[in-house]
Motif scaffolding. Structure first.
Motif, PDB file in Angstrom:
ATOM      1  N   PHE A  43      28.826  25.403 -36.230  1.00  0.00           N
ATOM      2  CA  PHE A  43      27.492  24.884 -36.513  1.00  0.00           C
ATOM      3  C   PHE A  43      27.594  23.475 -37.073  1.00  0.00           C
ATOM      4  O   PHE A  43      28.677  23.004 -37.446  1.00  0.00           O
ATOM      5  N   VAL A  44      26.461  22.796 -37.116  1.00  0.00           N
ATOM      6  CA  VAL A  44      26.366  21.488 -37.761  1.00  0.00           C
ATOM      7  C   VAL A  44      25.268  21.550 -38.815  1.00  0.00           C
ATOM      8  O   VAL A  44      24.383  22.404 -38.768  1.00  0.00           O
ATOM      9  N   MET A  45      25.348  20.640 -39.780  1.00  0.00           N
ATOM     10  CA  MET A  45      24.274  20.474 -40.756  1.00  0.00           C
ATOM     11  C   MET A  45      23.366  19.352 -40.276  1.00  0.00           C
ATOM     12  O   MET A  45      23.837  18.278 -39.876  1.00  0.00           O
ATOM     13  N   VAL A  46      22.077  19.606 -40.305  1.00  0.00           N
ATOM     14  CA  VAL A  46      21.085  18.676 -39.765  1.00  0.00           C
ATOM     15  C   VAL A  46      20.203  18.162 -40.897  1.00  0.00           C
ATOM     16  O   VAL A  46      19.648  18.942 -41.680  1.00  0.00           O
ATOM     17  N   TRP A  47      20.084  16.841 -40.987  1.00  0.00           N
ATOM     18  CA  TRP A  47      19.283  16.179 -42.013  1.00  0.00           C
ATOM     19  C   TRP A  47      18.198  15.352 -41.337  1.00  0.00           C
ATOM     20  O   TRP A  47      18.486  14.422 -40.596  1.00  0.00           O
ATOM     21  N   ASN A  48      16.952  15.725 -41.585  1.00  0.00           N
ATOM     22  CA  ASN A  48      15.817  14.929 -41.101  1.00  0.00           C
ATOM     23  C   ASN A  48      15.421  13.975 -42.219  1.00  0.00           C
ATOM     24  O   ASN A  48      14.623  14.302 -43.090  1.00  0.00           O
ATOM     25  N   PHE A  49      16.005  12.790 -42.216  1.00  0.00           N
ATOM     26  CA  PHE A  49      15.813  11.863 -43.329  1.00  0.00           C
ATOM     27  C   PHE A  49      14.415  11.251 -43.336  1.00  0.00           C
ATOM     28  O   PHE A  49      14.051  10.545 -44.273  1.00  0.00           O
ATOM     29  N   LEU A  50      13.602  11.523 -42.297  1.00  0.00           N
ATOM     30  CA  LEU A  50      12.212  11.066 -42.305  1.00  0.00           C
ATOM     31  C   LEU A  50      11.310  12.054 -43.044  1.00  0.00           C
ATOM     32  O   LEU A  50      10.176  11.737 -43.369  1.00  0.00           O
ATOM     33  N   GLY A  51      11.835  13.254 -43.287  1.00  0.00           N
ATOM     34  CA  GLY A  51      11.077  14.249 -44.030  1.00  0.00           C
ATOM     35  C   GLY A  51      11.597  14.360 -45.447  1.00  0.00           C
ATOM     36  O   GLY A  51      12.039  13.389 -46.057  1.00  0.00           O
ATOM     37  N   GLY A 100      32.894  25.571 -39.852  1.00  0.00           N
ATOM     38  CA  GLY A 100      33.094  27.000 -39.705  1.00  0.00           C
ATOM     39  C   GLY A 100      34.067  27.400 -38.612  1.00  0.00           C
ATOM     40  O   GLY A 100      34.552  26.579 -37.840  1.00  0.00           O
ATOM     41  N   ASN A 101      34.359  28.683 -38.595  1.00  0.00           N
ATOM     42  CA  ASN A 101      35.193  29.273 -37.550  1.00  0.00           C
ATOM     43  C   ASN A 101      34.309  29.710 -36.396  1.00  0.00           C
ATOM     44  O   ASN A 101      33.332  30.442 -36.594  1.00  0.00           O
ATOM     45  N   GLY A 102      34.649  29.276 -35.197  1.00  0.00           N
ATOM     46  CA  GLY A 102      33.913  29.701 -34.019  1.00  0.00           C
ATOM     47  C   GLY A 102      34.542  30.943 -33.403  1.00  0.00           C
ATOM     48  O   GLY A 102      35.379  31.619 -34.004  1.00  0.00           O
ATOM     49  N   PHE A 103      34.113  31.249 -32.193  1.00  0.00           N
ATOM     50  CA  PHE A 103      34.677  32.382 -31.475  1.00  0.00           C
ATOM     51  C   PHE A 103      36.121  32.073 -31.065  1.00  0.00           C
ATOM     52  O   PHE A 103      36.455  30.933 -30.731  1.00  0.00           O
ATOM     53  N   ASN A 104      36.950  33.078 -31.104  1.00  0.00           N
ATOM     54  CA  ASN A 104      38.331  32.934 -30.653  1.00  0.00           C
ATOM     55  C   ASN A 104      38.334  32.937 -29.125  1.00  0.00           C
ATOM     56  O   ASN A 104      38.028  33.952 -28.492  1.00  0.00           O
ATOM     57  N   ILE A 105      38.669  31.796 -28.542  1.00  0.00           N
ATOM     58  CA  ILE A 105      38.615  31.663 -27.082  1.00  0.00           C
ATOM     59  C   ILE A 105      40.023  31.561 -26.474  1.00  0.00           C
ATOM     60  O   ILE A 105      40.175  31.175 -25.318  1.00  0.00           O
ATOM     61  N   GLU A 106      41.039  31.917 -27.250  1.00  0.00           N
ATOM     62  CA  GLU A 106      42.395  31.901 -26.726  1.00  0.00           C
ATOM     63  C   GLU A 106      42.671  33.172 -25.925  1.00  0.00           C
ATOM     64  O   GLU A 106      42.163  34.246 -26.239  1.00  0.00           O
ATOM     65  N   ASN A 107      43.488  33.029 -24.906  1.00  0.00           N
ATOM     66  CA  ASN A 107      43.904  34.162 -24.069  1.00  0.00           C
ATOM     67  C   ASN A 107      42.718  34.974 -23.554  1.00  0.00           C
ATOM     68  O   ASN A 107      42.718  36.215 -23.569  1.00  0.00           O
ATOM     69  N   ILE A 108      41.687  34.268 -23.103  1.00  0.00           N
ATOM     70  CA  ILE A 108      40.449  34.918 -22.704  1.00  0.00           C
ATOM     71  C   ILE A 108      40.312  35.029 -21.183  1.00  0.00           C
ATOM     72  O   ILE A 108      39.411  35.676 -20.668  1.00  0.00           O
ATOM     73  N   GLU A 109      41.249  34.409 -20.462  1.00  0.00           N
ATOM     74  CA  GLU A 109      41.165  34.397 -19.010  1.00  0.00           C
ATOM     75  C   GLU A 109      41.241  35.806 -18.426  1.00  0.00           C
ATOM     76  O   GLU A 109      41.997  36.654 -18.895  1.00  0.00           O
ATOM     77  N   MET A 225      22.878  28.694 -46.650  1.00  0.00           N
ATOM     78  CA  MET A 225      23.956  27.732 -46.907  1.00  0.00           C
ATOM     79  C   MET A 225      23.408  26.470 -47.555  1.00  0.00           C
ATOM     80  O   MET A 225      22.277  26.070 -47.301  1.00  0.00           O
ATOM     81  N   LYS A 226      24.244  25.851 -48.359  1.00  0.00           N
ATOM     82  CA  LYS A 226      23.887  24.565 -48.960  1.00  0.00           C
ATOM     83  C   LYS A 226      24.879  23.476 -48.579  1.00  0.00           C
ATOM     84  O   LYS A 226      24.518  22.499 -47.941  1.00  0.00           O
ATOM     85  N   CYS A 227      26.159  23.651 -48.952  1.00  0.00           N
ATOM     86  CA  CYS A 227      27.114  22.552 -48.764  1.00  0.00           C
ATOM     87  C   CYS A 227      27.816  22.595 -47.416  1.00  0.00           C
ATOM     88  O   CYS A 227      28.227  21.572 -46.889  1.00  0.00           O
ATOM     89  N   ALA A 228      28.004  23.794 -46.852  1.00  0.00           N
ATOM     90  CA  ALA A 228      28.688  24.011 -45.572  1.00  0.00           C
ATOM     91  C   ALA A 228      30.179  23.738 -45.637  1.00  0.00           C
ATOM     92  O   ALA A 228      30.857  23.780 -44.613  1.00  0.00           O
ATOM     93  N   MET A 229      30.722  23.463 -46.826  1.00  0.00           N
ATOM     94  CA  MET A 229      32.145  23.137 -46.951  1.00  0.00           C
ATOM     95  C   MET A 229      32.880  24.079 -47.899  1.00  0.00           C
ATOM     96  O   MET A 229      34.018  23.823 -48.276  1.00  0.00           O
ATOM     97  N   CYS A 245      30.339  29.818 -44.442  1.00  0.00           N
ATOM     98  CA  CYS A 245      30.484  28.482 -43.868  1.00  0.00           C
ATOM     99  C   CYS A 245      31.936  28.108 -43.591  1.00  0.00           C
ATOM    100  O   CYS A 245      32.193  27.177 -42.826  1.00  0.00           O
ATOM    101  N   VAL A 246      32.893  28.795 -44.198  1.00  0.00           N
ATOM    102  CA  VAL A 246      34.306  28.460 -44.029  1.00  0.00           C
ATOM    103  C   VAL A 246      35.061  29.594 -43.328  1.00  0.00           C
ATOM    104  O   VAL A 246      35.648  29.395 -42.263  1.00  0.00           O
ATOM    105  N   GLU A 247      35.080  30.769 -43.927  1.00  0.00           N
ATOM    106  CA  GLU A 247      35.769  31.903 -43.306  1.00  0.00           C
ATOM    107  C   GLU A 247      34.978  32.428 -42.104  1.00  0.00           C
ATOM    108  O   GLU A 247      35.540  33.090 -41.226  1.00  0.00           O
ATOM    109  N   GLY A 248      33.687  32.165 -42.054  1.00  0.00           N
ATOM    110  CA  GLY A 248      32.829  32.518 -40.932  1.00  0.00           C
ATOM    111  C   GLY A 248      32.393  31.257 -40.223  1.00  0.00           C
ATOM    112  O   GLY A 248      33.074  30.245 -40.327  1.00  0.00           O
TER     113      GLY A 248
END
Length: 276
Positions: A43-51, A100-109, A225-229, A245-248
């Protein structure tokens, strides 16, 4: 070069896709360099600095490495997301990540994969399915309340995935929940693995089904989530203390068994328990 402010890269919105009446996908240019190449499930953290001076985590729904673009898919559910929906192509947002950790896509063929998404939880599922392309045989359960809220079913079908829609009200495909559709599929099909994202009670039901059939799976969890780190501890879960945000946010079925609160409760912005 994009401007950097307080660790945010200020990115121009290049394209907006209205997926449903309440869901939009925002696409940005993204430099695919080491340390910044996302994988499905992150995931990414999104900041709408106009709001307001606020930010929210958003799952990555598109990773286009060839054209150096990413996308996030946003459901309008509150003040922050409503302001995002009011933006136009050419407007800018602050983006930091991926995290964060994404899906494990190794050895998926050549694996037989069951991908299950409920509602806007289809965002990381669509990203996963599109990312691995034709490396594996993928069945996708695409679930929503009603036909008009189904996400990415046509897009994924174009990418050679086998789509199995289901809606609570029966307006498209199977009438019933994602759990019911999964039960129906498992009567005649077998799978090497599964990936799941959606409302937690839905994932809990899917978890029990897949465990009964000993199908290894990966689940994308959501917490406030707040810091994401991994610094603030806001998204820690009982009783492991793991930070989503880290282990997940993606956990294997083996790790999910250790998270006591899964499918039972979560914590709000004040840290108070809220039962499902």
């Amino acid at each position: 070069m994009n401007k950097i402010i307080n660790n945010y890269e200020i990115l121009e919105i290049k394209k907006i896709i209205s997926e449903t009446d309440t869901i939009k996908t925002f696409i940005f240019n993204w430099e695919m360099k080491e340390g910044r190449i996302p994988i499905p499930g992150q995931f990414v953290m999104v900041w709408n600095f106009l709001g307001k001076n606020d930010e929210k985590p958003m799952s990555i729904s598109i990773i286009d490495r060839e054209n150096s673009k990413i996308g996030i898919t946003v459901k309008k559910i509150g003040d922050f997301t409503e302001k995002l929906h009011n933006l136009s192509v050419g407007d800018k947002l602050g983006i930091r990540g991926p995290y964060g950790n994404g899906f494990n896509i190794e050895n998926i063929e050549n694996k037989k994969i069951l991908a299950i998404g409920g509602g806007v939880g289809m965002a990381p599922i669509a990203c996963f399915t599109s990312y691995i392309g034709q490396k594996s045989n993928i069945d996708v359960v695409c679930a929503s309340i009603t036909k008009d809220e189904l996400l990415f079913s046509e897009k994924l079908e174009d990418n050679s995935a086998n789509i199995f829609t289901c809606t609570d009200d029966g307006t498209c495909g199977f009438e019933g929940y994602a759990t019911h559709r999964t039960i129906d599929l498992l009567k005649s099909k077998s799978y090497d693995m599964a990936v799941v994202c959606g409302p937690e009670l839905m994932m809990k039901g899917i978890f029990e089904l897949l465990e009964d059939r000993e199908i290894p799976a990966q689940y994308s969890m959501e917490r406030y989530m707040k810091c994401a780190m991994g610094i603030c501890g806001q998204c820690c879960v009982d009783n492991t203390g793991w930070r989503i945000c880290v282990e997940g946010p993606v956990f294997s079925n083996k790790d999910l068994k250790k998270i006591e609160e899964f499918g039972k409760y979560h914590r709000n912005a004040s840290g108070e328990k809220e039962l499902y």
